[in-house]
Design an enzyme around this catalytic site. Structure first.
Site, PDB file in Angstrom:
ATOM      1  N   ASP A 149     -27.820 -47.165  70.493  1.00 52.29           N
ATOM      2  CA  ASP A 149     -28.268 -45.664  70.328  1.00 52.29           C
ATOM      3  C   ASP A 149     -27.157 -44.943  70.449  1.00 52.29           C
ATOM      4  O   ASP A 149     -26.406 -44.884  71.619  1.00 52.29           O
ATOM      5  CB  ASP A 149     -29.372 -45.387  71.177  1.00 52.29           C
ATOM      6  CG  ASP A 149     -30.342 -44.273  70.886  1.00 52.29           C
ATOM      7  OD1 ASP A 149     -29.840 -43.552  70.075  1.00 52.29           O
ATOM      8  OD2 ASP A 149     -31.505 -44.506  71.229  1.00 52.29           O
TER       9      ASP A 149
ATOM     10  N   HIS B 178     -23.619 -38.445  65.239  1.00 53.42           N
ATOM     11  CA  HIS B 178     -24.714 -38.403  66.269  1.00 53.42           C
ATOM     12  C   HIS B 178     -25.075 -40.028  66.536  1.00 53.42           C
ATOM     13  O   HIS B 178     -25.705 -40.220  67.716  1.00 53.42           O
ATOM     14  CB  HIS B 178     -26.039 -37.735  65.912  1.00 53.42           C
ATOM     15  CG  HIS B 178     -25.804 -36.306  66.082  1.00 53.42           C
ATOM     16  ND1 HIS B 178     -26.342 -35.442  66.607  1.00 53.42           N
ATOM     17  CD2 HIS B 178     -25.240 -35.438  65.107  1.00 53.42           C
ATOM     18  CE1 HIS B 178     -26.287 -34.110  66.519  1.00 53.42           C
ATOM     19  NE2 HIS B 178     -25.401 -34.339  65.526  1.00 53.42           N
TER      20      HIS B 178
HETATM   21  P1  ADP Z   1     -33.501 -40.446  67.717  1.00 53.58           P
HETATM   22  O1  ADP Z   1     -32.398 -39.145  67.102  1.00 53.58           O
HETATM   23  O2  ADP Z   1     -32.905 -41.898  67.277  1.00 53.58           O
HETATM   24  O3  ADP Z   1     -34.858 -40.216  67.036  1.00 53.58           O
HETATM   25  P2  ADP Z   1     -33.557 -39.497  70.621  1.00 53.58           P
HETATM   26  O4  ADP Z   1     -34.022 -40.036  71.969  1.00 53.58           O
HETATM   27  O5  ADP Z   1     -32.219 -39.104  70.705  1.00 53.58           O
HETATM   28  O6  ADP Z   1     -33.613 -40.500  69.225  1.00 53.58           O
HETATM   29  O7  ADP Z   1     -34.344 -38.317  69.972  1.00 53.58           O
HETATM   30  C1  ADP Z   1     -35.581 -38.483  69.663  1.00 53.58           C
HETATM   31  C2  ADP Z   1     -36.019 -36.879  69.715  1.00 53.58           C
HETATM   32  O8  ADP Z   1     -37.392 -36.689  69.148  1.00 53.58           O
HETATM   33  C3  ADP Z   1     -36.480 -36.123  71.215  1.00 53.58           C
HETATM   34  O9  ADP Z   1     -35.519 -35.177  71.412  1.00 53.58           O
HETATM   35  C4  ADP Z   1     -37.916 -36.341  71.258  1.00 53.58           C
HETATM   36  O10 ADP Z   1     -38.189 -35.127  72.094  1.00 53.58           O
HETATM   37  C5  ADP Z   1     -38.099 -35.942  69.812  1.00 53.58           C
HETATM   38  N1  ADP Z   1     -39.666 -36.361  69.664  1.00 53.58           N
HETATM   39  C6  ADP Z   1     -40.557 -37.243  70.273  1.00 53.58           C
HETATM   40  N2  ADP Z   1     -41.733 -37.274  69.731  1.00 53.58           N
HETATM   41  C7  ADP Z   1     -41.528 -36.185  69.078  1.00 53.58           C
HETATM   42  C8  ADP Z   1     -42.765 -35.585  68.267  1.00 53.58           C
HETATM   43  N3  ADP Z   1     -43.878 -36.001  68.367  1.00 53.58           N
HETATM   44  N4  ADP Z   1     -42.408 -34.514  67.386  1.00 53.58           N
HETATM   45  C9  ADP Z   1     -41.286 -34.094  67.443  1.00 53.58           C
HETATM   46  N5  ADP Z   1     -40.254 -34.821  68.088  1.00 53.58           N
HETATM   47  C10 ADP Z   1     -40.403 -35.687  68.914  1.00 53.58           C
HETATM   48  O1  F6P Z   2     -30.301 -38.887  65.827  1.00 50.99           O
HETATM   49  C1  F6P Z   2     -30.042 -39.783  64.737  1.00 50.99           C
HETATM   50  C2  F6P Z   2     -31.031 -39.414  63.606  1.00 50.99           C
HETATM   51  O2  F6P Z   2     -30.825 -40.124  62.430  1.00 50.99           O
HETATM   52  C3  F6P Z   2     -30.785 -38.060  63.304  1.00 50.99           C
HETATM   53  O3  F6P Z   2     -29.710 -37.874  62.504  1.00 50.99           O
HETATM   54  C4  F6P Z   2     -32.138 -37.695  62.614  1.00 50.99           C
HETATM   55  O4  F6P Z   2     -32.425 -36.567  62.493  1.00 50.99           O
HETATM   56  C5  F6P Z   2     -33.019 -38.634  63.375  1.00 50.99           C
HETATM   57  O5  F6P Z   2     -32.269 -39.698  63.856  1.00 50.99           O
HETATM   58  C6  F6P Z   2     -34.378 -38.893  62.560  1.00 50.99           C
HETATM   59  O6  F6P Z   2     -34.214 -39.891  61.371  1.00 50.99           O
HETATM   60  P1  F6P Z   2     -34.586 -39.093  59.924  1.00 50.99           P
HETATM   61  O7  F6P Z   2     -33.750 -37.771  59.762  1.00 50.99           O
HETATM   62  O8  F6P Z   2     -34.196 -40.205  58.930  1.00 50.99           O
HETATM   63  O9  F6P Z   2     -35.906 -39.104  60.131  1.00 50.99           O
END
Ligand code: ADP
Ligand code: F6P
Length: 498
Positions: free
Chosen positions: A384, A172
């Protein structure tokens, strides 16, 4: 997948829920944050199967973990199998190897790496533990799909136990270029581990190119065949397929959620909270890869350079807590809050506060309402894997009026480059310029770009992603590739050459 579908067994470090003691002798559940959970949850709901992962608590703190998980997840349409981690494993595997070695290195932050030799040993042992848990759920006909950098050694551990099931891996996060990857003391071990899967999937063509380059230079005796979407690597009598599969969201679910009454009411509430102001939205996990300080600097410069923004825009920035036990993370929170305070102090005036900052979590209604109410999304990671926030914003933009400002270094750029305003997140002048350009963009242009963004995301949604991946895993023809070109930045509009 073939006609009689094998059972899908998915493994990731995180489960979709995090358990924690509620203080009254019971367990409370929170949704796990992060793109992996957002992407995989609808896949499992749709196809069924088993999800193996860590529910965020220490082994021994909960005796009947699987029963607690089962009752909490009743009716979701798939099974959940918990893998407990000891305190030591959480330190050396999760906070250590995964998040102080692979995470910084693969996001090009070599200086943040801590190559402590203990971390690798624990990483190997925890991957074996996951393999044992997977084998407890799997028969030889099943399909094991392993996710992300925490579990790269699972196929090696499965093979060591004589497993005959097909195993695929999806990364990912980005895969770094050779010059960065080569710093990893376990560089050969990691490549060897990945080459033990039947299929390895990456988010972008750039990630796959980096991986293939590393294999070519560092692993002797690998022949490469084919080109296009999926490449075949031959090593001895094994063939490994390597493909590009940009992860996505359940478009209909986000669009549908944004149209619900509670969300519409909250959108109206937000519009009256910020009257006459364009909401510029930032939603990021607390992480140095997200470039939050750079974004704040860009916003500050926009306010300095473009006085027509004063009192007319508000930056609503949500920072979601993450990995708070790692020094770089809590230091970053302090830095962000210092910068926010500085900008507020300089620009706040009667009736207008330029930044609405929150450190915490929003529920689904609150998140959807912010996406729909925002006029601009400011998504500026320094690096990212994909960035699903960018796609969620577009899916929720029902009136097709928002403008997406997107970092060149997000995986999503490969697909969305034509219609987003792209920025180099290190170039704060460029970010400031893009904010002003988005703010002044004519409605017609906003609509045209947003409709096209929505169409791309709708077409290549999470169902498309899983279908394409499974077809590749079962060696079927993949057809045409969908928007996975490498992005080549044009000369900047806002900088003069003389
Ligand atoms: P990363 O995986 O690095 O965190 P992404 O932008 O790909 O970055 O994904 C972030 C995800 O976390 C999104 O699907 C978003 O909707 C979710 N997210 C954001 N805020 C919250 C929250 N308060 N609770 C749960 N999920 C959240
Ligand atoms: O999308 C990248 C990622 O590392 C996922 O594997 C993971 O669910 C998310 O970011 C949040 O990080 P963590 O699992 O360390 O809370």
């Amino acid at each position: 997948m073939p006609a009689a579908s094998p059972t899908l067994v998915v493994a990731s470090n995180r489960l979709p829920v995090v358990l924690s003691p509620d203080g009254k002798g019971d367990w409370s559940l929170e949704r796990g944050s992060g793109g992996l959970v957002t992407a995989l949850e609808p896949v499992l709901r749709d196809r069924g199967g088993t999800w193996v992962g860590w529910p965020g608590i220490e082994t021994g703190r909960i005796k009947d973990m699987d029963r607690v998980l089962e009752s909490a997840m009743e009716g979701v349409g798939y099974r959940v199998r918990g893998v407990g981690l000891t305190a030591h494993e959480q330190d050396d595997f999760y906070l250590g190897f995964a998040n102080q070695v692979i995470w910084p290195l693969f996001h090009d932050f070599q200086a943040q790496c801590n190559f402590d030799p203990r971390f690798w040993k624990t990483y190997v042992r925890v991957n074996q533990k996951f393999a044992r848990a997977i084998l407890g759920e799997t028969s030889d006909n099943d399909f094991v799909w392993v996710h992300d950098y925490h579990l790269m050694r699972v196929a090696t551990a499965l093979a060591a136990r004589g497993a005959a099931c097909r195993a695929a891996f999806f990364l990912h996060i980005p895969f770094p270029p050779l010059d960065v990857f080569v710093n990893l003391p376990w560089r050969f071990h990691v490549l060897d581990a990945l080459l033990s899967y039947d299929l390895v999937g990456f988010q972008t063509a750039r990630d796959r190119r980096n991986f293939l380059h590393c294999v070519r230079v560092l692993v002797p005796g690998v022949e490469m065949e084919g080109e296009g979407r999926v490449e075949r690597l031959r090593r001895g009598d094994r063939v490994v397929r390597v493909g590009v599969f940009p992860v996505s969201i359940d478009f209909q679910e986000f669009a549908g959620m944004a149209a619900t009454d509670p969300v519409s009411e909250r959108v109206a509430g937000l519009r009256s909270e910020f009257p006459g102001q364009t909401i510029i939205l930032g939603v990021d996990r607390l992480d140095y890869s997200k470039g939050i300080p750079h974004k704040l600097q860009g916003f500050k410069l926009a306010l300095e350079r473009y006085p027509d923004l004063l009192s007319r825009v508000v930056l609503v920035q949500l920072v979601v807590p993450s990995r708070e036990d790692i020094p770089e993370y809590y230091q970053m929170r302090a830095e962000i809050e210092r910068l926010v305070g500085h900008i507020q102090g300089e620009f706040t005036r009667a009736g207008w506060v330029p930044i609405h900052y929150q450190y915490g979590r929003w529920d689904r209604v609150e998140l959807a309402a912010h996406y729909r109410a925002a006029g601009i999304a400011l998504v500026t990671p320094l690096k990212d894997g994909m960035n699903l926030v960018a796609k969620e914003f577009c899916a929720s933009s029902l009136e097709a009026r928002g403008v997406l400002i997107l970092s060149e270094y997000a995986g999503a750029t490969a697909q969305l480059q034509k219609d987003a305003l792209l920025v180099n997140p290190y170039d704060v002048e460029g970010v400031a310029y893009a904010i002003h350009r988005a703010f002044t963009m004519p409605r017609d242009e906003q609509r045209r770009r947003m409709q096209s963004l929505r169409e791309t995301i709708r077409r290549t949604d999470i169902k498309w992603w899983v279908d394409t991946f499974l077809k590749a895993a079962f060696d079927e023809d993949l057809g045409e590739s969908a928007g996975v070109e490498i992005y080549r930045p044009p000369p900047p509009e806002h900088l003069e050459f003389n």
